[in-house]
Design a protein around this motif. Structure first.
Motif, PDB file in Angstrom:
ATOM      1  N   GLY A  16       0.798  -1.216   0.000  1.00 36.09           N
ATOM      2  CA  GLY A  16       0.000   0.000   0.000  1.00 36.09           C
ATOM      3  C   GLY A  16       0.832   1.267   0.000  1.00 36.09           C
ATOM      4  O   GLY A  16       1.883   1.363  -0.630  1.00 36.09           O
ATOM      5  N   GLU A  17       0.341   2.239   0.736  1.00 30.14           N
ATOM      6  CA  GLU A  17       0.943   3.566   0.762  1.00 30.14           C
ATOM      7  C   GLU A  17       2.408   3.542   1.211  1.00 30.14           C
ATOM      8  O   GLU A  17       3.257   4.204   0.621  1.00 30.14           O
ATOM      9  N   ARG A  18       2.707   2.777   2.233  1.00 29.71           N
ATOM     10  CA  ARG A  18       4.089   2.715   2.715  1.00 29.71           C
ATOM     11  C   ARG A  18       5.011   2.146   1.643  1.00 29.71           C
ATOM     12  O   ARG A  18       6.124   2.638   1.450  1.00 29.71           O
ATOM     13  N   ALA A  19       4.566   1.119   0.957  1.00 30.53           N
ATOM     14  CA  ALA A  19       5.371   0.547  -0.125  1.00 30.53           C
ATOM     15  C   ALA A  19       5.590   1.577  -1.226  1.00 30.53           C
ATOM     16  O   ALA A  19       6.696   1.700  -1.768  1.00 30.53           O
ATOM     17  N   ASP A  20       4.543   2.341  -1.545  1.00 34.50           N
ATOM     18  CA  ASP A  20       4.671   3.373  -2.583  1.00 34.50           C
ATOM     19  C   ASP A  20       5.661   4.453  -2.169  1.00 34.50           C
ATOM     20  O   ASP A  20       6.497   4.891  -2.974  1.00 34.50           O
ATOM     21  N   LEU A  21       5.584   4.892  -0.912  1.00 38.07           N
ATOM     22  CA  LEU A  21       6.525   5.909  -0.429  1.00 38.07           C
ATOM     23  C   LEU A  21       7.958   5.404  -0.473  1.00 38.07           C
ATOM     24  O   LEU A  21       8.862   6.102  -0.943  1.00 38.07           O
ATOM     25  N   LEU A  22       8.163   4.176   0.008  1.00 39.00           N
ATOM     26  CA  LEU A  22       9.513   3.610   0.009  1.00 39.00           C
ATOM     27  C   LEU A  22      10.031   3.391  -1.411  1.00 39.00           C
ATOM     28  O   LEU A  22      11.211   3.625  -1.690  1.00 39.00           O
ATOM     29  N   ARG A 118      18.686   3.492   5.517  1.00 39.29           N
ATOM     30  CA  ARG A 118      18.217   2.348   6.322  1.00 39.29           C
ATOM     31  C   ARG A 118      17.361   2.812   7.495  1.00 39.29           C
ATOM     32  O   ARG A 118      16.306   2.234   7.781  1.00 39.29           O
ATOM     33  N   THR A 119      17.805   3.866   8.158  1.00 34.75           N
ATOM     34  CA  THR A 119      17.054   4.405   9.292  1.00 34.75           C
ATOM     35  C   THR A 119      15.673   4.883   8.854  1.00 34.75           C
ATOM     36  O   THR A 119      14.664   4.596   9.500  1.00 34.75           O
ATOM     37  N   THR A 120      15.617   5.610   7.748  1.00 36.44           N
ATOM     38  CA  THR A 120      14.339   6.102   7.229  1.00 36.44           C
ATOM     39  C   THR A 120      13.423   4.945   6.867  1.00 36.44           C
ATOM     40  O   THR A 120      12.247   4.930   7.238  1.00 36.44           O
ATOM     41  N   ASP A 121      13.958   3.973   6.154  1.00 39.35           N
ATOM     42  CA  ASP A 121      13.141   2.840   5.725  1.00 39.35           C
ATOM     43  C   ASP A 121      12.588   2.070   6.922  1.00 39.35           C
ATOM     44  O   ASP A 121      11.412   1.666   6.926  1.00 39.35           O
ATOM     45  N   GLU A 122      13.404   1.884   7.949  1.00 36.67           N
ATOM     46  CA  GLU A 122      12.932   1.209   9.166  1.00 36.67           C
ATOM     47  C   GLU A 122      11.823   2.013   9.829  1.00 36.67           C
ATOM     48  O   GLU A 122      10.839   1.446  10.309  1.00 36.67           O
ATOM     49  N   LEU A 123      11.967   3.327   9.867  1.00 34.62           N
ATOM     50  CA  LEU A 123      10.935   4.173  10.452  1.00 34.62           C
ATOM     51  C   LEU A 123       9.628   4.027   9.686  1.00 34.62           C
ATOM     52  O   LEU A 123       8.564   3.843  10.291  1.00 34.62           O
ATOM     53  N   VAL A 124       9.692   4.106   8.369  1.00 31.47           N
ATOM     54  CA  VAL A 124       8.470   4.008   7.560  1.00 31.47           C
ATOM     55  C   VAL A 124       7.802   2.651   7.783  1.00 31.47           C
ATOM     56  O   VAL A 124       6.578   2.576   7.925  1.00 31.47           O
ATOM     57  N   ARG A 125       8.588   1.593   7.844  1.00 27.95           N
ATOM     58  CA  ARG A 125       8.024   0.256   8.071  1.00 27.95           C
ATOM     59  C   ARG A 125       7.370   0.126   9.452  1.00 27.95           C
ATOM     60  O   ARG A 125       6.369  -0.549   9.604  1.00 27.95           O
ATOM     61  N   GLY A 126       7.960   0.781  10.449  1.00 25.03           N
ATOM     62  CA  GLY A 126       7.500   0.560  11.814  1.00 25.03           C
ATOM     63  C   GLY A 126       6.635   1.646  12.414  1.00 25.03           C
ATOM     64  O   GLY A 126       6.083   1.457  13.501  1.00 25.03           O
ATOM     65  N   VAL A 132       0.582  10.904  12.157  1.00 23.59           N
ATOM     66  CA  VAL A 132       1.185  11.616  13.280  1.00 23.59           C
ATOM     67  C   VAL A 132       1.736  12.930  12.739  1.00 23.59           C
ATOM     68  O   VAL A 132       2.322  12.963  11.651  1.00 23.59           O
ATOM     69  N   SER A 133       1.512  14.030  13.461  1.00 29.40           N
ATOM     70  CA  SER A 133       1.949  15.324  12.934  1.00 29.40           C
ATOM     71  C   SER A 133       2.596  16.165  14.024  1.00 29.40           C
ATOM     72  O   SER A 133       2.386  15.945  15.220  1.00 29.40           O
ATOM     73  N   HIS A 134       3.393  17.120  13.546  1.00 32.37           N
ATOM     74  CA  HIS A 134       4.079  18.058  14.430  1.00 32.37           C
ATOM     75  C   HIS A 134       3.994  19.443  13.799  1.00 32.37           C
ATOM     76  O   HIS A 134       3.974  19.570  12.568  1.00 32.37           O
ATOM     77  N   PRO A 135       4.001  20.479  14.641  1.00 25.05           N
ATOM     78  CA  PRO A 135       4.010  21.840  14.078  1.00 25.05           C
ATOM     79  C   PRO A 135       5.360  22.137  13.431  1.00 25.05           C
ATOM     80  O   PRO A 135       6.391  21.625  13.863  1.00 25.05           O
ATOM     81  N   ALA A 150       3.672  12.706   9.198  1.00 24.84           N
ATOM     82  CA  ALA A 150       4.799  11.872   8.771  1.00 24.84           C
ATOM     83  C   ALA A 150       4.736  11.681   7.264  1.00 24.84           C
ATOM     84  O   ALA A 150       5.759  11.750   6.571  1.00 24.84           O
ATOM     85  N   ARG A 151       3.536  11.476   6.739  1.00 25.56           N
ATOM     86  CA  ARG A 151       3.347  11.286   5.296  1.00 25.56           C
ATOM     87  C   ARG A 151       3.852  12.501   4.532  1.00 25.56           C
ATOM     88  O   ARG A 151       4.615  12.390   3.574  1.00 25.56           O
ATOM     89  N   ARG A 152       3.429  13.700   4.939  1.00 24.57           N
ATOM     90  CA  ARG A 152       3.824  14.934   4.261  1.00 24.57           C
ATOM     91  C   ARG A 152       5.338  15.136   4.360  1.00 24.57           C
ATOM     92  O   ARG A 152       5.986  15.579   3.415  1.00 24.57           O
ATOM     93  N   THR A 153       5.903  14.800   5.491  1.00 26.88           N
ATOM     94  CA  THR A 153       7.344  14.932   5.679  1.00 26.88           C
ATOM     95  C   THR A 153       8.088  13.975   4.757  1.00 26.88           C
ATOM     96  O   THR A 153       9.100  14.338   4.142  1.00 26.88           O
ATOM     97  N   LEU A 154       7.593  12.750   4.625  1.00 32.06           N
ATOM     98  CA  LEU A 154       8.216  11.791   3.708  1.00 32.06           C
ATOM     99  C   LEU A 154       8.113  12.270   2.264  1.00 32.06           C
ATOM    100  O   LEU A 154       9.055  12.121   1.481  1.00 32.06           O
ATOM    101  N   LEU A 155       6.978  12.861   1.901  1.00 28.46           N
ATOM    102  CA  LEU A 155       6.841  13.418   0.555  1.00 28.46           C
ATOM    103  C   LEU A 155       7.846  14.553   0.339  1.00 28.46           C
ATOM    104  O   LEU A 155       8.397  14.700  -0.758  1.00 28.46           O
ATOM    105  N   HIS A 156       8.105  15.326   1.375  1.00 31.75           N
ATOM    106  CA  HIS A 156       9.115  16.389   1.284  1.00 31.75           C
ATOM    107  C   HIS A 156      10.507  15.784   1.057  1.00 31.75           C
ATOM    108  O   HIS A 156      11.273  16.278   0.216  1.00 31.75           O
ATOM    109  N   ILE A 157      10.828  14.722   1.784  1.00 26.75           N
ATOM    110  CA  ILE A 157      12.125  14.048   1.614  1.00 26.75           C
ATOM    111  C   ILE A 157      12.248  13.517   0.183  1.00 26.75           C
ATOM    112  O   ILE A 157      13.292  13.667  -0.462  1.00 26.75           O
ATOM    113  N   ILE A 158      11.186  12.926  -0.333  1.00 31.58           N
ATOM    114  CA  ILE A 158      11.192  12.411  -1.707  1.00 31.58           C
ATOM    115  C   ILE A 158      11.423  13.554  -2.692  1.00 31.58           C
ATOM    116  O   ILE A 158      12.244  13.446  -3.612  1.00 31.58           O
ATOM    117  N   GLY A 159      10.716  14.676  -2.494  1.00 26.77           N
ATOM    118  CA  GLY A 159      10.879  15.830  -3.386  1.00 26.77           C
ATOM    119  C   GLY A 159      12.288  16.400  -3.352  1.00 26.77           C
ATOM    120  O   GLY A 159      12.870  16.712  -4.396  1.00 26.77           O
TER     121      GLY A 159
END
Length: 182
Positions: A16-22, A118-126, A132-135, A150-159
């Protein structure tokens, strides 16, 4: 079977979504790493355009960006520090992210990038919840009062990774004509 990587059997399959992000992040990481293939340490530090950027420095920067934003997912605002009150030393350290410094090697830069990945991928998996959001910090480049999931932040990392892979591709082509995106 000899040569078979069994590490994927140790973890449940991500779908699903996590696989797509990774998958998207892995693709852009691969494109960025490809710009460094067969370069010497010296070449990885060369500026080949009017920009101050070099291939090794871009990889260092993307490593730092990913590390900081992953920490933001985990810790929130403290991970970003006070971006509006940076000293000259803070700016100098940030500028050093974009260069290969004396004693740095391309292999070392790529190893650091692999560890952060590796750290990022482990975080996304777990991560329990991608919502979850932060200001975000008060800064002119963020909307006032904004929060990132977390989703928006991962999209930022991808961009960021995709954008800088393109920069590195141009620099590499200017160095020796090699194309990493083709």
């Amino acid at each position: 079977m000899p040569g078979t990587d069994t590490t994927t059997f140790d973890q449940p399959a991500i779908t699903g979504e996590r696989a797509d992000l990774l998958e998207a992040l892995d693709h852009h990481r691969t494109m960025l790493r490809r710009t460094a293939r067969d370069l010497t340490d010296e070449q990885a530090g060369l500026r080949s355009t009017a920009s101050e950027l070099c291939v090794g420095g871009i990889i260092k920067h993307v490593t730092s960006v990913e590390r900081v934003w992953v920490a933001f997912i985990q810790e929130g605002l403290p991970a970003l520090g006070d971006v509006t009150d940076m000293t000259e030393d803070d700016w100098a350290r940030r500028n050093d992210e974009f260069r290969m410094l004396p004693g740095e090697t391309l292999a070392g830069v790529l190893d650091a990038y692999a560890e952060v990945a590796r750290t990022t991928d482990e975080l996304v998996r777990g991560l329990a919840d991608l919502d979850v959001s932060h200001p975000l910090p008060e800064a002119p480049w963020f909307e006032a009062g904004a929060r990132w999931t977390a989703r928006r932040t991962l999209l930022h990392i991808i961009g960021e990774t995709a954008q800088h892979a393109g920069h590195a591709d141009i620099i590499r082509e200017s160095l020796d004509g090699a194309l990493s995106m083709a």
